[in-house]
Design a protein around this motif. Structure first.
Motif, short mmCIF file in Angstrom:
data_model
loop_
_atom_site.label_atom_id
_atom_site.label_comp_id
_atom_site.label_asym_id
_atom_site.label_seq_id
_atom_site.Cartn_x
_atom_site.Cartn_y
_atom_site.Cartn_z
N SER A 114 0.82 -1.20 0.00
CA SER A 114 0.00 0.00 0.00
C SER A 114 0.86 1.26 0.00
O SER A 114 1.96 1.29 0.54
CB SER A 114 -0.91 0.01 1.22
N MET A 115 0.33 2.32 -0.61
CA MET A 115 1.01 3.62 -0.61
C MET A 115 1.20 4.16 0.81
O MET A 115 2.05 5.00 1.05
CB MET A 115 0.21 4.62 -1.43
N ALA A 116 0.40 3.66 1.75
CA ALA A 116 0.54 4.10 3.13
C ALA A 116 1.84 3.62 3.75
O ALA A 116 2.24 4.11 4.81
CB ALA A 116 -0.64 3.60 3.97
N PHE A 117 2.52 2.66 3.10
CA PHE A 117 3.79 2.14 3.61
C PHE A 117 4.95 2.49 2.69
O PHE A 117 5.99 1.84 2.71
CB PHE A 117 3.70 0.62 3.78
N SER A 118 4.80 3.51 1.88
CA SER A 118 5.87 3.92 0.98
C SER A 118 6.98 4.64 1.75
O SER A 118 6.83 4.96 2.93
CB SER A 118 5.32 4.86 -0.10
N LYS A 119 8.08 4.92 1.05
CA LYS A 119 9.21 5.62 1.66
C LYS A 119 8.81 7.02 2.11
O LYS A 119 9.40 7.58 3.05
CB LYS A 119 10.35 5.71 0.66
N LEU A 120 7.82 7.62 1.45
CA LEU A 120 7.38 8.96 1.80
C LEU A 120 6.38 8.95 2.96
O LEU A 120 6.46 9.77 3.86
CB LEU A 120 6.75 9.64 0.58
N SER A 121 5.46 8.01 2.93
CA SER A 121 4.43 7.94 3.96
C SER A 121 4.98 7.43 5.29
O SER A 121 4.56 7.88 6.36
CB SER A 121 3.29 7.03 3.51
N ASP A 122 5.91 6.48 5.23
CA ASP A 122 6.44 5.84 6.43
C ASP A 122 7.95 5.65 6.28
O ASP A 122 8.43 4.54 6.06
CB ASP A 122 5.74 4.50 6.64
N PRO A 123 8.73 6.75 6.37
CA PRO A 123 10.18 6.67 6.10
C PRO A 123 11.01 6.04 7.21
O PRO A 123 12.19 5.77 7.01
CB PRO A 123 10.56 8.14 5.88
N ASP A 124 10.42 5.81 8.37
CA ASP A 124 11.21 5.33 9.50
C ASP A 124 11.79 3.94 9.24
O ASP A 124 12.92 3.66 9.66
CB ASP A 124 10.35 5.30 10.76
N GLY A 125 11.03 3.07 8.58
CA GLY A 125 11.54 1.72 8.33
C GLY A 125 12.79 1.74 7.49
O GLY A 125 13.78 1.04 7.79
N ASN A 126 12.80 2.55 6.45
CA ASN A 126 13.97 2.68 5.59
C ASN A 126 15.14 3.31 6.34
O ASN A 126 16.29 2.87 6.23
CB ASN A 126 13.61 3.50 4.35
#
Length: 395
Positions: free
Chosen positions: A155-167
């Motif tokens: 989902s777009m909700a888990f993209s690098k922009l929406s959720d950058p903390d994982g990366n």
């Protein structure tokens, strides 16, 4: 008679209940996930990314997320940000909900026109938006950036922009910055903020063709609501070691030789200590403790040599970054804030518009304590103990 009284009392209670007559059902809303802000010919251009929230549900209940539309992007113009957004409302099928807004992308033109301050004020005041909204800038097409879908059809909700903390937690190179942090850094000395710079690349390939993806390796420095400069990638090498949110990242050792080695740095702890002299001049000492994991071994190199080279490499990166930014009046290490908090009287004596003058010798010393924990999947002994300590001179 008692039954009749009970019935009347029940009816009276029901009549005064407000219920949910004025609520908005979730399926009747569309959800804003990303906002793009551009500026051209005196007009503000907004791009709004709407995501399909069904992609967040389990596949057995809502179908395969890959078969669902990842996102739609709307575009509208206006004389101001507010006007452009309301012009976008006119083309929406349903009410747009802003409570899940995750990120904002600015064009270079929008930041040069002073759009950062206006946008942060708008998002801070609006009742639906939250403070966990991340900020970026791009020189590429904002619309193309908003339409890039994550790999593996997530989902777009888990993209690098929406959720950058994982990366960032896997490779802590350029730290993300959210609305709360941005407001604090602009409001407090030295009134400078670093915003990640996005670049559209094609480093991933799907089964049929190449996929567009987003690369973050530079930052934009904003001061007094204007772009001060854009820092190149190599300058950010030293910045990562000072960042308080650092989790882990790689470091290449012996790059001048053919036998370069590779280590992963993690569990970093840092203290920046101001030292004020009698004449009012201020110096800063950095004390750092960190752990390392050796991922690529070199023959006949001892543990002590590895630790010495790690210290040398990190010191060199920090000094190079400081010298580059100091000459351009950029306080990337936030030394001004350190003095402001730890010795406010000294800060008041030397501050100029909130910042303190940075000279070549302002950063006086860097002390690093390194502990090598392991060598990948292998324990430290006997891998290091069986080798001779030849020693490597500091360069």
């Amino acid at each position: 008679m008692k039954k009749m009284k009970s019935t009347l009392l029940l009816l009276l209670c029901i009549s005064i209940l407000s219920g949910c007559w004025d609520s908005n059902e979730p399926e009747r809303l569309v959800y804003a996930n990303g906002l793009g802000i551009d500026y051209k010919d005196g007009k503000v251009i907004v791009y709004l990314q709407i995501i399909n929230v069904k992609g967040l549900a389990k596949s057995e209940s809502s179908g395969d997320p890959s078969t669902l539309s990842q996102a739609d992007v709307g575009r509208a113009t206006g004389n101001s940000l507010d006007e452009a957004i309301f012009n976008l409302y006119h083309t929406s099928d349903r009410r747009i909900y802003w409570g899940h807004l995750s990120f904002v992308i600015f064009s270079e033109e929008a930041l040069k026109a002073g759009g950062l301050k206006y946008a942060t004020d708008f998002l801070d005041r609006y009742r639906e938006t939250r403070y966990r909204i991340f900020f970026f800038m791009t020189k590429d097409s904002i619309k193309d950036a908003l339409l890039i879908s994550p790999i593996e059809n997530i989902s777009m909700a888990f993209s690098k922009l929406s959720d950058p903390d994982g990366n960032y937690n896997q490779s802590s190179f350029i730290p993300p910055i959210n609305l709360r942090e941005l407001i604090i850094e602009l409001d407090e000395p030295a009134h400078q903020v670093a915003i990640p710079l996005l670049k559209i690349t094609e480093q991933w390939t799907g089964q049929n063709d190449k996929k567009k993806d987003l690369l973050i390796e530079r930052v934009v420095i904003i001061s007094e609501n204007k772009i001060k400069t854009i820092l190149p990638r190599n300058v950010m090498n030293g910045g990562r070691w000072i960042n308080k949110h650092f989790v882990r990242d790689s470091l290449t050792l012996f790059p001048e030789t053919k036998n370069d080695a590779f280590v992963v740095i993690y569990d970093k702890k840092i203290k920046i200590i101001p030292a004020v002299e009698k004449n009012g001049k201020v110096h800063f000492d950095i004390k750092m403790k960190l752990k390392a994991s050796v991922e690529m071994m070199i023959k006949d190199i001892s543990r002590k040599q590895y630790e010495k080279e790690i210290k040398r490499a990190i010191k060199k990166e920090i000094n190079n970054t400081y010298q580059y930014t100091q000459k351009r009046d950029i306080d990337l290490f936030r030394l001004t804030e350190t003095l402001y908090r730890k010795d406010n009287k000294a800060w008041k004596k030397i501050e100029i518009k909130g910042g303190i003058p940075l000279e070549e010798d302002t950063l006086r010393s860097i002390q690093i304590d390194v502990e090598i924990q392991d060598t990948g999947k292998h324990r430290l002994t006997p891998i290091f103990d069986e080798q001779k300590d030849k020693g490597i001179e500091d360069k």
